[in-house]
Design a protein around this motif. Structure first.
Motif, PDB file in Angstrom:
ATOM      1  N   ILE A 180      -3.867   2.597   5.265  1.00 50.91           N
ATOM      2  CA  ILE A 180      -5.123   3.260   4.869  1.00 50.91           C
ATOM      3  C   ILE A 180      -5.706   2.444   3.720  1.00 50.91           C
ATOM      4  CG2 ILE A 180      -5.880   5.178   3.404  1.00 50.91           C
ATOM      5  CD1 ILE A 180      -4.999   7.091   5.337  1.00 50.91           C
ATOM      6  N   HIS A 181      -4.801   1.950   2.886  1.00 55.69           N
ATOM      7  CA  HIS A 181      -5.163   0.910   1.923  1.00 55.69           C
ATOM      8  C   HIS A 181      -4.862  -0.418   2.608  1.00 55.69           C
ATOM      9  CE1 HIS A 181      -4.528   4.163  -1.277  1.00 55.69           C
ATOM     10  NE2 HIS A 181      -5.824   3.965  -1.123  1.00 55.69           N
ATOM     11  N   GLY A 182      -5.915  -1.191   2.874  1.00 54.23           N
ATOM     12  CA  GLY A 182      -5.814  -2.320   3.789  1.00 54.23           C
ATOM     13  C   GLY A 182      -4.818  -3.399   3.403  1.00 54.23           C
ATOM     14  N   ASP A 183      -4.425  -3.456   2.127  1.00 51.56           N
ATOM     15  CA  ASP A 183      -3.498  -4.510   1.696  1.00 51.56           C
ATOM     16  C   ASP A 183      -2.055  -4.010   1.617  1.00 51.56           C
ATOM     17  OD1 ASP A 183      -3.842  -2.859  -0.493  1.00 51.56           O
ATOM     18  OD2 ASP A 183      -4.157  -4.471  -1.936  1.00 51.56           O
ATOM     19  N   GLU A 184      -1.810  -2.756   2.025  1.00 52.27           N
ATOM     20  CA  GLU A 184      -0.463  -2.195   1.907  1.00 52.27           C
ATOM     21  C   GLU A 184       0.246  -2.329   3.255  1.00 52.27           C
ATOM     22  OE1 GLU A 184      -1.833   0.848  -1.634  1.00 52.27           O
ATOM     23  OE2 GLU A 184      -0.791   1.673   0.098  1.00 52.27           O
ATOM     24  N   ILE A 185       0.889  -3.472   3.453  1.00 44.73           N
ATOM     25  CA  ILE A 185       1.262  -3.862   4.813  1.00 44.73           C
ATOM     26  C   ILE A 185       2.718  -3.576   5.181  1.00 44.73           C
ATOM     27  CG2 ILE A 185      -0.573  -5.592   4.879  1.00 44.73           C
ATOM     28  CD1 ILE A 185       1.454  -7.748   4.462  1.00 44.73           C
ATOM     29  N   SER A 226      -7.548  -6.556   1.539  1.00 48.97           N
ATOM     30  CA  SER A 226      -8.084  -5.727   0.458  1.00 48.97           C
ATOM     31  C   SER A 226      -7.707  -4.271   0.638  1.00 48.97           C
ATOM     32  CB  SER A 226      -9.609  -5.847   0.440  1.00 48.97           C
ATOM     33  OG  SER A 226     -10.178  -4.816  -0.340  1.00 48.97           O
ATOM     34  N   ARG A 227      -7.465  -3.604  -0.466  1.00 48.18           N
ATOM     35  CA  ARG A 227      -7.201  -2.170  -0.472  1.00 48.18           C
ATOM     36  C   ARG A 227      -8.411  -1.395   0.055  1.00 48.18           C
ATOM     37  NH1 ARG A 227      -4.115   1.273  -3.778  1.00 48.18           N
ATOM     38  NH2 ARG A 227      -5.104   3.222  -4.362  1.00 48.18           N
ATOM     39  N   TYR A 228      -9.600  -1.947  -0.179  1.00 48.91           N
ATOM     40  CA  TYR A 228     -10.818  -1.166  -0.028  1.00 48.91           C
ATOM     41  C   TYR A 228     -11.547  -1.457   1.274  1.00 48.91           C
ATOM     42  CZ  TYR A 228      -9.860  -0.394  -4.909  1.00 48.91           C
ATOM     43  OH  TYR A 228      -9.239  -0.049  -6.080  1.00 48.91           O
ATOM     44  N   LEU A 258       1.995   5.945   5.288  1.00 54.70           N
ATOM     45  CA  LEU A 258       2.814   4.881   4.699  1.00 54.70           C
ATOM     46  C   LEU A 258       2.008   4.035   3.713  1.00 54.70           C
ATOM     47  CD1 LEU A 258       4.400   3.804   8.110  1.00 54.70           C
ATOM     48  CD2 LEU A 258       5.456   5.274   6.377  1.00 54.70           C
ATOM     49  N   HIS A 259       2.507   3.944   2.499  1.00 56.51           N
ATOM     50  CA  HIS A 259       1.830   3.194   1.432  1.00 56.51           C
ATOM     51  C   HIS A 259       2.804   2.267   0.716  1.00 56.51           C
ATOM     52  CE1 HIS A 259      -2.086   5.458   1.008  1.00 56.51           C
ATOM     53  NE2 HIS A 259      -1.413   6.255   1.820  1.00 56.51           N
ATOM     54  N   THR A 260       2.239   1.397  -0.132  1.00 56.90           N
ATOM     55  CA  THR A 260       3.034   0.589  -1.070  1.00 56.90           C
ATOM     56  C   THR A 260       2.370   0.713  -2.437  1.00 56.90           C
ATOM     57  OG1 THR A 260       1.781  -1.492  -0.999  1.00 56.90           O
ATOM     58  CG2 THR A 260       3.309  -1.098   0.808  1.00 56.90           C
ATOM     59  N   GLY A 261       2.966   0.075  -3.435  1.00 58.17           N
ATOM     60  CA  GLY A 261       2.271  -0.037  -4.708  1.00 58.17           C
ATOM     61  C   GLY A 261       0.966  -0.796  -4.516  1.00 58.17           C
ATOM     62  N   TYR A 307       4.908   8.039   2.074  1.00 60.89           N
ATOM     63  CA  TYR A 307       6.023   7.168   1.721  1.00 60.89           C
ATOM     64  C   TYR A 307       5.448   5.994   0.951  1.00 60.89           C
ATOM     65  CZ  TYR A 307       9.950   3.883   2.309  1.00 60.89           C
ATOM     66  OH  TYR A 307      10.970   2.990   2.095  1.00 60.89           O
ATOM     67  N   GLU A 308       5.942   5.798  -0.270  1.00 68.15           N
ATOM     68  CA  GLU A 308       5.480   4.718  -1.147  1.00 68.15           C
ATOM     69  C   GLU A 308       6.651   3.779  -1.376  1.00 68.15           C
ATOM     70  OE1 GLU A 308       2.850   3.800  -3.004  1.00 68.15           O
ATOM     71  OE2 GLU A 308       1.444   5.481  -2.863  1.00 68.15           O
ATOM     72  N   ALA A 309       6.523   2.523  -1.000  1.00 61.79           N
ATOM     73  CA  ALA A 309       7.640   1.603  -1.223  1.00 61.79           C
ATOM     74  C   ALA A 309       7.166   0.164  -1.191  1.00 61.79           C
ATOM     75  CB  ALA A 309       8.724   1.809  -0.160  1.00 61.79           C
TER      76      ALA A 309
HETATM   77 ZN   LIG Z   1      -1.850   3.229  -0.940  1.00 64.85          ZN
END
Ligand SMILES: [Zn+2]
Length: 345
Positions: A56-61, A98-100, A141-144, A200-202
């Motif tokens: 959803i945040h484009g750079d969180e792969i 990009s995140r955005y 699913l996300h990351t920092g 999930y953040e990792a």
């Molecule tokens: Zn995120």
């Protein structure tokens, strides 16, 4: 009576079948059409409809790879219910690293969105109507963020005894943050509709962190078992311990300068403990970054360049800090055989 096919974006998927569906999302101004890629696995038997989505945040792969492995795993072949897997929600940001979105909006602040709104609002509305509203359970699913890394953790709004809490415990990563819902997020929207949802953040944006991906894949499968989509495996009936944090805060840079961290992700720290030193390039002026509470470092900056006030170390607080520490030790030993293991403490 035979189970009905599952319909997504006008495509019907028969029971026992799987299908890859390109959901049209927009046109670029070059005239090129853009799609959100979706794979649906529709089980022969009825059950929950689980949405698992990444980027959803484009750079969180990391989440993109979690979805790929999930879809390739033999476990999902005989599932009950329906899996909707969306590896990349923000296709615009993903292409741009990009995140955005191209209009600089954060898609995860645009829900529920509107068909008559700006790009972010339209993408949110389309994703919601075509995909999210079909789900009975969601794992997002996300990351920092860029240059920041997170200890594998679940963020969820927990109500004691509720389904969200059961899913969070089943996921089986060491830390659960009972996080407040942010207006405009997918989680806020879904939870408001009574749909249990985990974030999930990792790991770090624009990286593949194996120690974030492997437990993510296992975690999704564990949740699928816990909600009855996959058969329980007796040997793995109990997920690894997880501890719920009662709050968290960031320790910030006291001055502008270059950071030398003194702790690693997952470290237990005491209030007032030295987390890092920020100094100017000559080392004439040094400022100490101190822990503002007892806790565990669950996120930190990987970029040693900091302006005054910048968030550098994310420290979670626990009532049962010993239990949290031992949950992290167990996690560490479960994954230390990875080629690029999580190098905690
Ligand atoms: Zn995120």
């Amino acid at each position: 009576m035979a189970r009905a096919p599952f319909e997504l974006a006008g495509v019907r998927v028969a029971p026992g079948a799987r299908a890859q569906i390109d959901v049209p999302v927009a046109k670029l101004y070059t005239h090129a059409p853009l799609h959100i890629p979706v794979e649906v696995i529709h089980g022969r038997q009825s059950g929950p409809v689980l949405l698992v989505c990444g980027a959803i945040h484009g750079d969180e792969i990391n989440g993109v790879e979690i979805v790929r492995r999930l879809l390739r795993s033999s476990a999902v072949r005989g599932l009950r219910g329906t899996l909707i897997a969306v590896p990349i929600v923000n296709v615009f940001g993903f292409v741009q690293h990009s995140r955005y979105l191209p209009d600089r909006r954060d898609l995860n602040r645009c829900f529920p969105g509107s068909e008559a709104g700006s790009l972010g609002s339209r993408v949110a509305a389309l994703f919601r109507e075509q995909i999210v509203d079909l789900a009975t359970h969601i794992i997002d699913l996300h990351t920092g963020a860029i240059h920041r890394t997170n200890l594998p953790q679940i963020r969820a709004q927990l109500a004691p005894g509720g389904e969200t809490e059961a899913m969070a415990m089943a996921f089986g990563v060491p830390v659960i943050l009972n996080a407040e819902l942010r207006e405009g997020s997918l989680r806020h929207y879904a939870q408001g509709n009574g749909v249990p949802v985990l974030t999930y953040e990792a790991g770090e944006a624009l990286r593949f962190d194996e120690w974030a991906i492997a437990p993510g894949v296992r975690g999704v499968r564990r949740v699928m078992r816990s909600i009855g989509m996959l058969s329980s495996d007796r040997r793995r009936a109990t997920p690894p311990a997880a501890e719920v944090a009662n709050g968290s805060s960031w320790a910030r840079a006291p001055i502008d300068g270059i950071l030398r961290p003194k702790v690693r992700l997952g470290a237990r720290v005491g209030k007032g403990e030295l987390l890092g030193v920020v100094a100017d390039p000559f080392g004439n002026v040094e400022g100490e970054v101190l822990a503002n509470a007892d806790g565990i470092v669950i996120g930190m900056s990987n970029l040693p360049l900091a302006n005054e006030g910048e968030a550098l170390f994310h420290v979670a607080r626990f009532d049962a800090i010993e239990e949290a520490e031992s949950a992290i030790e167990t996690f560490q030993s479960d994954y230390e055989s990875l080629p690029e293991g999580l190098n905690l403490k």
